[in-house]
Design an enzyme around this catalytic site. Structure first.
Site, PDB file in Angstrom:
ATOM      1  N   ARG A  24       0.612  -1.739 -16.913  1.00 48.53           N
ATOM      2  CA  ARG A  24      -0.249  -2.899 -16.583  1.00 48.53           C
ATOM      3  C   ARG A  24      -1.448  -2.991 -17.524  1.00 48.53           C
ATOM      4  NH1 ARG A  24       3.745  -3.012 -13.804  1.00 48.53           N
ATOM      5  NH2 ARG A  24       3.880  -3.500 -11.584  1.00 48.53           N
ATOM      6  N   CYS A  75       0.239  -7.186  -6.357  1.00 48.03           N
ATOM      7  CA  CYS A  75      -0.429  -5.965  -5.905  1.00 48.03           C
ATOM      8  C   CYS A  75      -1.888  -5.999  -6.358  1.00 48.03           C
ATOM      9  CB  CYS A  75       0.272  -4.736  -6.485  1.00 48.03           C
ATOM     10  SG  CYS A  75       1.859  -4.411  -5.682  1.00 48.03           S
TER      11      CYS A  75
HETATM   12  P1  FAD Z   1      -3.432 -14.749 -15.234  1.00 46.13           P
HETATM   13  O1  FAD Z   1      -3.462 -14.173 -13.887  1.00 46.13           O
HETATM   14  O2  FAD Z   1      -3.789 -16.177 -15.406  1.00 46.13           O
HETATM   15  O3  FAD Z   1      -4.379 -13.864 -16.187  1.00 46.13           O
HETATM   16  C1  FAD Z   1      -4.291 -12.455 -16.170  1.00 46.13           C
HETATM   17  C2  FAD Z   1      -4.955 -11.903 -17.443  1.00 46.13           C
HETATM   18  O4  FAD Z   1      -4.190 -12.317 -18.583  1.00 46.13           O
HETATM   19  C3  FAD Z   1      -6.361 -12.457 -17.671  1.00 46.13           C
HETATM   20  O5  FAD Z   1      -7.092 -11.450 -18.331  1.00 46.13           O
HETATM   21  C4  FAD Z   1      -6.142 -13.605 -18.620  1.00 46.13           C
HETATM   22  O6  FAD Z   1      -7.290 -13.906 -19.389  1.00 46.13           O
HETATM   23  C5  FAD Z   1      -5.036 -13.020 -19.491  1.00 46.13           C
HETATM   24  N1  FAD Z   1      -4.213 -14.041 -20.149  1.00 46.13           N
HETATM   25  C6  FAD Z   1      -3.506 -15.054 -19.580  1.00 46.13           C
HETATM   26  N2  FAD Z   1      -2.867 -15.763 -20.527  1.00 46.13           N
HETATM   27  C7  FAD Z   1      -3.191 -15.193 -21.716  1.00 46.13           C
HETATM   28  C8  FAD Z   1      -2.871 -15.474 -23.076  1.00 46.13           C
HETATM   29  N3  FAD Z   1      -2.085 -16.491 -23.418  1.00 46.13           N
HETATM   30  N4  FAD Z   1      -3.401 -14.671 -24.020  1.00 46.13           N
HETATM   31  C9  FAD Z   1      -4.211 -13.631 -23.697  1.00 46.13           C
HETATM   32  N5  FAD Z   1      -4.559 -13.316 -22.455  1.00 46.13           N
HETATM   33  C10 FAD Z   1      -4.046 -14.097 -21.467  1.00 46.13           C
HETATM   34  N6  FAD Z   1       2.774  -8.204 -11.752  1.00 46.13           N
HETATM   35  C11 FAD Z   1       3.585  -7.224 -12.209  1.00 46.13           C
HETATM   36  O7  FAD Z   1       3.291  -6.604 -13.240  1.00 46.13           O
HETATM   37  N7  FAD Z   1       4.742  -6.920 -11.541  1.00 46.13           N
HETATM   38  C12 FAD Z   1       5.142  -7.574 -10.444  1.00 46.13           C
HETATM   39  O8  FAD Z   1       6.183  -7.249  -9.896  1.00 46.13           O
HETATM   40  C13 FAD Z   1       4.314  -8.636  -9.953  1.00 46.13           C
HETATM   41  N8  FAD Z   1       4.669  -9.334  -8.859  1.00 46.13           N
HETATM   42  C14 FAD Z   1       3.878 -10.361  -8.425  1.00 46.13           C
HETATM   43  C15 FAD Z   1       4.293 -11.115  -7.330  1.00 46.13           C
HETATM   44  C16 FAD Z   1       3.511 -12.170  -6.854  1.00 46.13           C
HETATM   45  C17 FAD Z   1       3.977 -12.975  -5.674  1.00 46.13           C
HETATM   46  C18 FAD Z   1       2.293 -12.500  -7.529  1.00 46.13           C
HETATM   47  C19 FAD Z   1       1.439 -13.662  -7.061  1.00 46.13           C
HETATM   48  C20 FAD Z   1       1.878 -11.757  -8.629  1.00 46.13           C
HETATM   49  C21 FAD Z   1       2.665 -10.678  -9.082  1.00 46.13           C
HETATM   50  N9  FAD Z   1       2.275  -9.904 -10.179  1.00 46.13           N
HETATM   51  C22 FAD Z   1       3.107  -8.917 -10.646  1.00 46.13           C
HETATM   52  C23 FAD Z   1       0.957 -10.100 -10.827  1.00 46.13           C
HETATM   53  C24 FAD Z   1       0.926 -11.136 -11.966  1.00 46.13           C
HETATM   54  O9  FAD Z   1       2.021 -12.046 -11.881  1.00 46.13           O
HETATM   55  C25 FAD Z   1       0.939 -10.460 -13.341  1.00 46.13           C
HETATM   56  O10 FAD Z   1      -0.213  -9.651 -13.510  1.00 46.13           O
HETATM   57  C26 FAD Z   1       1.018 -11.458 -14.508  1.00 46.13           C
HETATM   58  O11 FAD Z   1       1.140 -10.746 -15.718  1.00 46.13           O
HETATM   59  C27 FAD Z   1      -0.186 -12.390 -14.590  1.00 46.13           C
HETATM   60  O12 FAD Z   1       0.151 -13.443 -15.474  1.00 46.13           O
HETATM   61  P2  FAD Z   1      -0.554 -14.860 -15.417  1.00 46.13           P
HETATM   62  O13 FAD Z   1       0.067 -15.720 -16.471  1.00 46.13           O
HETATM   63  O14 FAD Z   1      -0.597 -15.396 -14.066  1.00 46.13           O
HETATM   64  O15 FAD Z   1      -2.015 -14.467 -15.913  1.00 46.13           O
HETATM   65  N1  EPU Z   2       5.411   1.652   0.974  1.00 46.22           N
HETATM   66  C1  EPU Z   2       4.961   1.946   2.236  1.00 46.22           C
HETATM   67  N2  EPU Z   2       4.143   1.045   2.863  1.00 46.22           N
HETATM   68  C2  EPU Z   2       3.754  -0.112   2.291  1.00 46.22           C
HETATM   69  C3  EPU Z   2       4.207  -0.416   0.991  1.00 46.22           C
HETATM   70  C4  EPU Z   2       5.039   0.487   0.352  1.00 46.22           C
HETATM   71  O1  EPU Z   2       5.265   2.992   2.789  1.00 46.22           O
HETATM   72  O2  EPU Z   2       3.002  -0.879   2.910  1.00 46.22           O
HETATM   73  C5  EPU Z   2       6.332   2.589   0.315  1.00 46.22           C
HETATM   74  C6  EPU Z   2       7.737   1.999   0.181  1.00 46.22           C
HETATM   75  O3  EPU Z   2       8.495   2.220   1.351  1.00 46.22           O
HETATM   76  C7  EPU Z   2       8.276   2.732  -1.016  1.00 46.22           C
HETATM   77  C8  EPU Z   2       7.030   3.004  -1.884  1.00 46.22           C
HETATM   78  O4  EPU Z   2       5.908   2.856  -1.011  1.00 46.22           O
HETATM   79  O5  EPU Z   2       8.816   3.975  -0.650  1.00 46.22           O
HETATM   80  C9  EPU Z   2       6.925   2.046  -3.067  1.00 46.22           C
HETATM   81  O6  EPU Z   2       6.840   0.678  -2.601  1.00 46.22           O
HETATM   82  P1  EPU Z   2       7.484  -0.546  -3.376  1.00 46.22           P
HETATM   83  O7  EPU Z   2       8.921  -0.246  -3.672  1.00 46.22           O
HETATM   84  O8  EPU Z   2       7.146  -1.782  -2.646  1.00 46.22           O
HETATM   85  O9  EPU Z   2       6.777  -0.508  -4.807  1.00 46.22           O
HETATM   86  P2  EPU Z   2       5.258  -0.517  -5.173  1.00 46.22           P
HETATM   87  O10 EPU Z   2       4.987   0.726  -5.958  1.00 46.22           O
HETATM   88  O11 EPU Z   2       4.361  -0.773  -4.024  1.00 46.22           O
HETATM   89  C10 EPU Z   2       5.589  -1.664  -7.505  1.00 46.22           C
HETATM   90  C11 EPU Z   2       4.720  -2.611  -8.293  1.00 46.22           C
HETATM   91  C12 EPU Z   2       5.068  -4.059  -7.956  1.00 46.22           C
HETATM   92  C13 EPU Z   2       6.540  -4.309  -8.198  1.00 46.22           C
HETATM   93  C14 EPU Z   2       7.355  -3.333  -7.354  1.00 46.22           C
HETATM   94  C15 EPU Z   2       8.853  -3.484  -7.606  1.00 46.22           C
HETATM   95  C16 EPU Z   2       2.510  -1.712  -8.785  1.00 46.22           C
HETATM   96  C17 EPU Z   2       1.082  -1.644  -8.377  1.00 46.22           C
HETATM   97  N3  EPU Z   2       3.321  -2.397  -7.987  1.00 46.22           N
HETATM   98  O12 EPU Z   2       5.188  -1.799  -6.141  1.00 46.22           O
HETATM   99  O13 EPU Z   2       4.301  -4.879  -8.839  1.00 46.22           O
HETATM  100  O14 EPU Z   2       6.876  -5.646  -7.861  1.00 46.22           O
HETATM  101  O15 EPU Z   2       6.966  -1.981  -7.685  1.00 46.22           O
HETATM  102  O16 EPU Z   2       9.202  -2.812  -8.769  1.00 46.22           O
HETATM  103  O17 EPU Z   2       2.873  -1.175  -9.823  1.00 46.22           O
HETATM  104  C18 EPU Z   2       2.210  -6.007  -9.124  1.00 46.22           C
HETATM  105  O18 EPU Z   2       1.982  -5.220 -10.048  1.00 46.22           O
HETATM  106  O19 EPU Z   2       1.438  -6.970  -8.839  1.00 46.22           O
HETATM  107  C19 EPU Z   2       3.425  -5.835  -8.336  1.00 46.22           C
HETATM  108  C20 EPU Z   2       3.703  -6.571  -7.263  1.00 46.22           C
END
Ligand code: FAD
Ligand code: EPU
Length: 276
Positions: free
Chosen positions: A151, A198
Site C-alpha cells: 500500500r 480498509c
Molecule cells: P483516491 O482515493 O482518490 O486517492 C488516493 C491517493 O492517490 C491520494 O494520495 C491521491 O492524491 C493519489 N492519487 C490519485 N490519483 C492519482 C494520480 N493520477 N497520480 C498520483 N496520485 C494520485 N484498496 C486495496 O488496496 N485493496 C482492496 O482490496 C481495496 N478494497 C476496497 C474496497 C472498497 C469498497 C473501497 C471503497 C476501497 C477499497 N480499497 C482497496 C481502497 C482504495 O480503492 C485504494 O486505496 C485505491 O488505490 C484508491 O484509488 P483512488 O483512485 O480512489 O484514489
Molecule cells: N477477521 C476477523 N474479524 C474481522 C475481519 C477479519 O476475525 O472483523 C479475520 C478473517 O476471518 C480472516 C483474517 O481476519 O481470518 C483476514 O481477513 P480478510 O480475509 O477479510 O482480509 P484483511 O486482511 O482484513 C485484506 C486487505 C483488503 C483486501 C482483502 C482481500 C488490508 C488492510 N486489507 O483484508 O484490502 O480486500 O485482504 O485480499 O491489507 C484495503 O486495503 O482497503 C482492502 C479492503
C-alpha cells in the site's frame, strides 16, 4: 478544462468532505496550468477521508486524454480510467494480469499511488511502464523505479500519474473470470455500506480487522459513523456521517491498537469531544 466549486463528499466513496476548487484537466496544457498553484490529485476518492471544511488546494481530476484507453487494452491507459471497467474488458478479452485487483473501486492513478491490491496481486505487478507528470513535464518510469511496497509508492514529489502500460498475457476469458471469482470470494465479508475500504494497514503477519474484532470494537458508533459489524477494518458512513465522526472512530481504535492509517486524510480533521 473545467473549474468548479464542488463538495468533495460527492467525489469520495465515504461520502464526506467539504468544498474545493476542482480542476478537471483534459490534456498536458491543462495540467500545466492547473499545477501552477498548490494542488492535490483526486482519483476515484476511494481511500480518502476529507475534512468537513474541504481543502484549500486545487483538486485536480484527470479526464480527456488522461482517462482514455483502447478497447483492446493495448497501448497507453489513462490514469483516470476506472479499474473495474478495465477488468471487465480484460475478462472479455481473456487477458490475464489484473485479476488480483478485482473489486477495488479505484482509478488507475490512485491504484498506482497506493499500490492497491489483495493477497492475489498488487498493482505494481501488473505494470510495464508508468508516465508521471512532475516539474512541468511528462516523465517515463519503469515500475521498479517507483519504490512500491505494501500500500505504498514513492512517486516524485508532486507527481501525477498520467498514463500506464499494463503487462497482460493472453489466456482465455474463462480462466480470467475464474480467477476474478476467486478474488471476489475473498471479499464476501466486506460490507456494502459507504466506506473507503480498509481504514488501517495490516500489521506484519496479522489482520487489522481481526485485531479490532478481537478488542470487541465492532459496532462502535460516533454519530452516523460506525465500525462495521461485518468487518472490523471497515469504518462506514451510515448516511450523514461527518469526517470528524469518522476520525473519532479512527482515534478510538488507535487508542487501543497501534495501527497505521491506510486512508489518506485531506485537510484539517479533528475528532469531536465525545466518549465512545
Ligand atoms: P483516491 O482515493 O482518490 O486517492 C488516493 C491517493 O492517490 C491520494 O494520495 C491521491 O492524491 C493519489 N492519487 C490519485 N490519483 C492519482 C494520480 N493520477 N497520480 C498520483 N496520485 C494520485 N484498496 C486495496 O488496496 N485493496 C482492496 O482490496 C481495496 N478494497 C476496497 C474496497 C472498497 C469498497 C473501497 C471503497 C476501497 C477499497 N480499497 C482497496 C481502497 C482504495 O480503492 C485504494 O486505496 C485505491 O488505490 C484508491 O484509488 P483512488 O483512485 O480512489 O484514489
Ligand atoms: N477477521 C476477523 N474479524 C474481522 C475481519 C477479519 O476475525 O472483523 C479475520 C478473517 O476471518 C480472516 C483474517 O481476519 O481470518 C483476514 O481477513 P480478510 O480475509 O477479510 O482480509 P484483511 O486482511 O482484513 C485484506 C486487505 C483488503 C483486501 C482483502 C482481500 C488490508 C488492510 N486489507 O483484508 O484490502 O480486500 O485482504 O485480499 O491489507 C484495503 O486495503 O482497503 C482492502 C479492503
Amino acid at each position: 478544462m473545467r473549474v468548479e466549486h464542488l463538495p468533495l463528499a460527492r467525489l469520495t466513496t465515504l461520502g464526506v468532505g467539504g468544498m474545493a476548487e476542482v480542476w478537471t484537466v483534459e490534456n498536458l496544457e491543462d495540467l500545466k496550468k492547473a499545477t501552477q498553484a498548490p494542488y492535490r490529485v483526486l482519483g476515484n476518492g476511494s481511500n480518502l477521508l476529507v475534512s468537513d471544511k474541504g481543502v484549500r488546494e486545487r483538486v485536480i481530476r484527470l479526464s480527456g486524454e488522461f482517462a482514455a484507453w483502447s478497447p483492446d487494452l493495448s497501448g497507453w491507459v489513462g490514469a483516470g480510467a476506472l479499474l473495474p471497467s478495465l477488468l471487465q474488458a480484460a475478462a472479455r478479452l481473456g487477458l490475464s494480469g489484473l485479476e488480483g485487483l478485482y473489486g477495488i473501486p479505484a482509478q488507475v492513478g490512485g491504484a498506482v499511488r497506493m499500490n492497491a491490491g489483495t493477497r492475489f496481486g498488487e498493482m505494481k505487478d501488473a505494470l510495464e511502464a508508468v508516465e508521471v507528470f512532475h516539474d512541468g513535464a511528462l516523465h517515463l518510469y519503469q515500475p521498479h523505479e517507483l519504490g512500491f511496497g505494501y500500500r505504498r509508492s514513492a512517486l516524485p514529489p508532486g507527481g501525477i500519474v498520467t498514463r500506464v502500460r499494463f503487462r497482460l498475457s493472453p489466456t482465455s476469458p474463462e480462466a480470467v473470470q475464474a480467477r476474478m471469482a476467486l478474488v471476489d470470494g475473498a471479499r464476501k465479508g466486506q460490507p456494502k455500506r459507504k466506506s473507503a475500504g480498509c481504514a488501517f494497514k495490516n500489521p506484519p503477519g496479522d489482520s487489522a480487522g481481526r485485531l479490532i474484532d478481537a478488542m470487541g470494537l465492532k459496532g462502535t458508533r460516533v454519530g452516523r459513523a460506525m465500525i462495521s459489524h461485518e468487518h472490523g477494518n471497515f469504518l462506514v458512513n451510515l448516511g450523514g456521517a461527518t469526517a470528524a465522526e469518522l476520525f473519532a472512530l479512527v482515534k478510538r481504535v488507535q487508542s487501543v491498537l497501534p495501527l497505521e492509517l491506510e486512508w489518506e486524510v485531506w485537510g484539517e480533521v479533528e475528532a469531536p469531544e465525545v466518549s465512545v
